[in-house]
Design a protein around this motif. Structure first.
Motif, short mmCIF file in Angstrom:
data_model
loop_
_atom_site.label_atom_id
_atom_site.label_comp_id
_atom_site.label_asym_id
_atom_site.label_seq_id
_atom_site.Cartn_x
_atom_site.Cartn_y
_atom_site.Cartn_z
N PRO A 177 46.93 -26.71 82.06
CA PRO A 177 45.68 -25.97 82.77
C PRO A 177 44.40 -25.25 82.54
O PRO A 177 43.69 -25.39 83.13
CB PRO A 177 46.98 -25.11 83.46
N ARG A 178 44.88 -24.18 81.27
CA ARG A 178 42.93 -23.37 81.00
C ARG A 178 42.55 -24.33 80.67
O ARG A 178 41.23 -24.41 80.77
CB ARG A 178 43.47 -22.13 80.34
N GLN A 179 42.59 -25.70 79.66
CA GLN A 179 42.08 -26.46 79.62
C GLN A 179 41.57 -27.50 80.38
O GLN A 179 40.45 -27.48 80.42
CB GLN A 179 42.51 -27.38 77.99
N PHE A 180 42.29 -27.78 81.51
CA PHE A 180 41.47 -29.17 82.50
C PHE A 180 40.89 -28.14 82.89
O PHE A 180 39.02 -28.03 83.44
CB PHE A 180 42.80 -28.98 83.38
N ALA A 181 41.18 -26.64 83.51
CA ALA A 181 39.90 -25.67 84.29
C ALA A 181 38.69 -25.57 83.11
O ALA A 181 37.44 -25.69 83.69
CB ALA A 181 40.03 -24.33 84.61
N SER A 182 38.75 -25.47 81.98
CA SER A 182 38.08 -25.24 81.32
C SER A 182 36.20 -26.51 81.21
O SER A 182 36.00 -26.25 81.40
CB SER A 182 38.13 -24.77 80.04
N GLY A 183 36.76 -27.45 81.65
CA GLY A 183 36.72 -28.91 80.87
C GLY A 183 36.57 -29.34 82.90
O GLY A 183 35.08 -29.46 82.85
N TYR A 184 36.67 -28.59 83.37
CA TYR A 184 36.15 -28.67 85.05
C TYR A 184 35.29 -27.86 84.97
O TYR A 184 34.48 -28.05 86.45
CB TYR A 184 36.91 -28.01 86.11
N ALA A 185 34.02 -26.63 84.23
CA ALA A 185 33.60 -26.32 84.03
C ALA A 185 31.99 -27.30 84.42
O ALA A 185 30.86 -27.46 85.09
CB ALA A 185 33.18 -25.52 83.51
N GLU A 186 32.32 -28.28 83.62
CA GLU A 186 31.75 -29.29 83.41
C GLU A 186 31.35 -30.64 84.36
O GLU A 186 30.15 -31.00 84.08
CB GLU A 186 31.60 -29.74 81.91
N VAL A 187 32.09 -30.19 85.40
CA VAL A 187 32.25 -31.25 86.62
C VAL A 187 31.94 -30.47 87.59
O VAL A 187 30.23 -31.41 88.31
CB VAL A 187 33.79 -31.27 87.33
N ALA A 188 31.14 -29.35 87.41
CA ALA A 188 30.89 -28.75 88.99
C ALA A 188 29.18 -28.52 88.48
O ALA A 188 28.90 -28.13 89.13
CB ALA A 188 31.26 -27.05 88.83
N LYS A 189 29.22 -28.37 86.72
CA LYS A 189 28.50 -28.70 86.65
C LYS A 189 27.16 -29.98 87.05
O LYS A 189 25.92 -29.73 87.75
CB LYS A 189 28.09 -28.39 84.85
N TYR A 190 27.76 -31.08 87.11
CA TYR A 190 26.63 -32.17 87.37
C TYR A 190 27.06 -32.01 89.14
O TYR A 190 25.49 -32.46 89.18
CB TYR A 190 27.20 -33.48 86.83
N GLY A 191 27.07 -30.92 90.18
CA GLY A 191 27.09 -30.90 91.07
C GLY A 191 26.08 -30.48 91.03
O GLY A 191 24.71 -30.72 91.48
N LEU A 192 25.99 -29.50 90.48
CA LEU A 192 24.74 -27.96 90.59
C LEU A 192 23.63 -28.28 89.81
O LEU A 192 22.25 -27.84 90.30
CB LEU A 192 25.21 -26.67 89.39
N ILE A 193 23.52 -29.33 89.21
CA ILE A 193 22.05 -29.72 88.05
C ILE A 193 21.34 -30.13 89.79
O ILE A 193 20.21 -29.96 89.69
CB ILE A 193 22.23 -30.47 87.61
N ASP A 194 22.10 -31.96 89.85
CA ASP A 194 20.90 -32.24 90.89
C ASP A 194 21.75 -32.65 92.13
O ASP A 194 21.11 -33.90 92.40
CB ASP A 194 19.58 -33.39 90.15
N ASP A 195 23.19 -32.46 92.44
CA ASP A 195 24.04 -32.86 93.15
C ASP A 195 24.69 -32.29 93.97
O ASP A 195 25.77 -32.73 94.02
CB ASP A 195 24.86 -34.42 92.60
N PRO A 196 23.65 -31.90 95.03
CA PRO A 196 24.24 -31.19 96.20
C PRO A 196 25.66 -31.96 96.67
O PRO A 196 25.97 -30.76 97.08
CB PRO A 196 23.43 -30.34 96.73
N LYS A 197 25.57 -32.56 97.11
CA LYS A 197 26.89 -33.50 98.17
C LYS A 197 27.90 -33.70 97.31
O LYS A 197 29.41 -33.40 97.53
CB LYS A 197 26.34 -35.15 98.31
N PHE A 198 27.44 -33.51 96.08
CA PHE A 198 29.38 -34.11 95.10
C PHE A 198 29.08 -32.43 94.56
O PHE A 198 30.57 -31.97 95.24
CB PHE A 198 28.70 -34.25 93.80
#
Ligand code: NAD
Ligand code: ZN
Length: 364
Positions: A177-198
């Motif tokens: 689970p800790r590895q999954f959460a770590s990868g999830y930070a990069e998923v959230a990053k795409y929303g934060l960069i330029d996709d507020p809907k995501f």
């Protein structure tokens, strides 16, 4: 339910297949694209025990002769000596240019195997079967391959695109689970960069993404599309690709300060780094405090650290962090380049940030 993301790079393009159980179809997909190729699978010991049998069976069923090279898990395998060993084995197996190196594993295996594929006989075929969330949404897209040098991480490598990426989302179920959460930070990053809907969707459906199934497939596909779009616009990192470094300047410094150890996984450093980028943006009068709070609340709910004080062990000295940031970014006349944000989904590349302002922010 499946998704296919096509990465278009000039006249070349390749598919990223995303779906539950795709590893069982990997052989057929490889055979369709690379008829007659033989394969060498490069994997690590952890992944070999979990997913190698399924991949081998699928290759064999598609008539693809294959052998396996296994490395120790962990960043230390991205080394000259492991690379040299792998190259020796691939050459001894008399594999030709048209044959394929298949990377089965996380970003470590992908970077290492990709560099082997890029360099043996000046370039063999390459297929990625990423098995960590980080590898599925980030390292398997974009064509960066390489190893570490004694002088630093990822300093030796090549841009080398795969012929195919097979992201089996079911393979993530065995990920700690800790590895999954770590990868999830990069998923959230795409929303934060330029996709507020995501990002808004992630705020509502984060638990479903962690649980698996369709929500997870969608989150990975959206992430791959975001990275593929940026990479297509800027394959060699001249301009917009730098936006992908949101949270990474602070994050890398934190990783460095913790010795790139298990105290802080890459995505965890990025999570703290993205929170710092948003809080720093608030301090600079660029972003509303409410948006920075949303970022922090979301990452925290995902089980990620969001502040330096969340990192276990010694508190990190600001002077040391500043030195590491300066090394990462090369201070020009006392100023730094950072990815900052005017709000969620409104990130931009900010030049000429005074190093003194960053230092003052870090001591707060
Ligand atoms: P990793 O490859 O070390 O994998 C993390 C751990 O999970 C390892 O212990 C691995 O054995 C284990 N593992 C992998 N898949 C598993 C599964 N399905 N079930 C159970 N355990 C599994 O780390 P990572 O986070 O995937 O990748 C980090 C690396 O990626 C770094 O070296 C980084 O430099 C690189 N990276 C490259 C790029 C790029 O663009 N090329 C981008 C980001 C990161
Ligand atoms: Zn990253």
């Amino acid at each position: 339910a499946e998704d296919t993301v096509t990465v278009a790079l000039g006249e070349r393009s390749y598919d990223i297949l995303i779906g539950d159980g795709l590893i069982h179809r990997a052989g057929a997909e490889v055979a369709a694209r690379l008829p007659g190729a033989r394969a060498v699978i490069i994997t690590d010991e952890n992944v070999a025990g979990l997913h190698l049998a399924a991949l081998r069976e699928s290759l064999a069923d598609a008539g693809i002769e294959n052998e396996v090279l296994t490395v120790a898990p962990g960043e230390a395998s991205k080394s000259f000596s492991v690379y040299q060993d792998l190259v020796g084995h691939v050459l001894e197996a008399r594999l030709e240019r048209g044959d394929v190196v298949v990377a089965l594993g996380g970003g470590v295996v992908g970077d290492l195997a990709g560099f082997v594929a890029a360099t043996v006989r000046r370039g063999m075929q390459f297929v990625q079967v990423p098995t960590t969330l980080l590898a599925q949404v980030d390292s398997s897209v974009g064509g960066k391959t390489g190893i570490n040098a004694p002088q630093g991480k990822n300093l030796v490598g090549a841009f080398y695109q795969p012929a195919l990426v097979v992201a089996d989302t079911a393979s993530l179920s065995t990920l700690p689970p800790r590895q999954f959460a770590s990868g999830y930070a990069e998923v959230a990053k795409y929303g934060l960069i330029d996709d507020p809907k995501f990002f808004g969707w992630l705020e509502r459906d984060r638990e479903a993404v962690f649980a698996g199934g369709q929500a997870r497939i969608s989150a990975i596909a959206t992430s791959c599309k975001a990275k593929a779009r940026v990479v297509a616009a800027d394959e060699r990192e001249g301009g917009v690709r730098a936006l992908l470094n949101l949270g990474h300047t602070f994050g890398h410094a934190l990783e460095g300060a913790t010795g790139f150890s298990d105290r802080l996984f890459h995505g965890e450093g990025v999570a703290v780094g993205m929170c710092q980028a948003f809080r720093f943006s608030v301090r600079m009068g660029l972003c509303s405090p409410g948006d920075a709070d949303r970022v922090e609340a979301h990452l925290k709910a995902a089980g990620l650290p969001t502040r330096i004080s969340d990192i276990p062990g010694d508190v990190l000295a600001v002077e040391r962090l500043m030195t590491l940031i300066a090394q990462d970014k090369k201070v020009t006349r006392g100023t730094l380049t950072f990815v900052l944000a005017r709000g969620i989904g409104k990130s931009f590349i900010a030049r000429d940030i005074a190093a003194d302002d960053v230092a003052a922010f870090l001591v707060e």
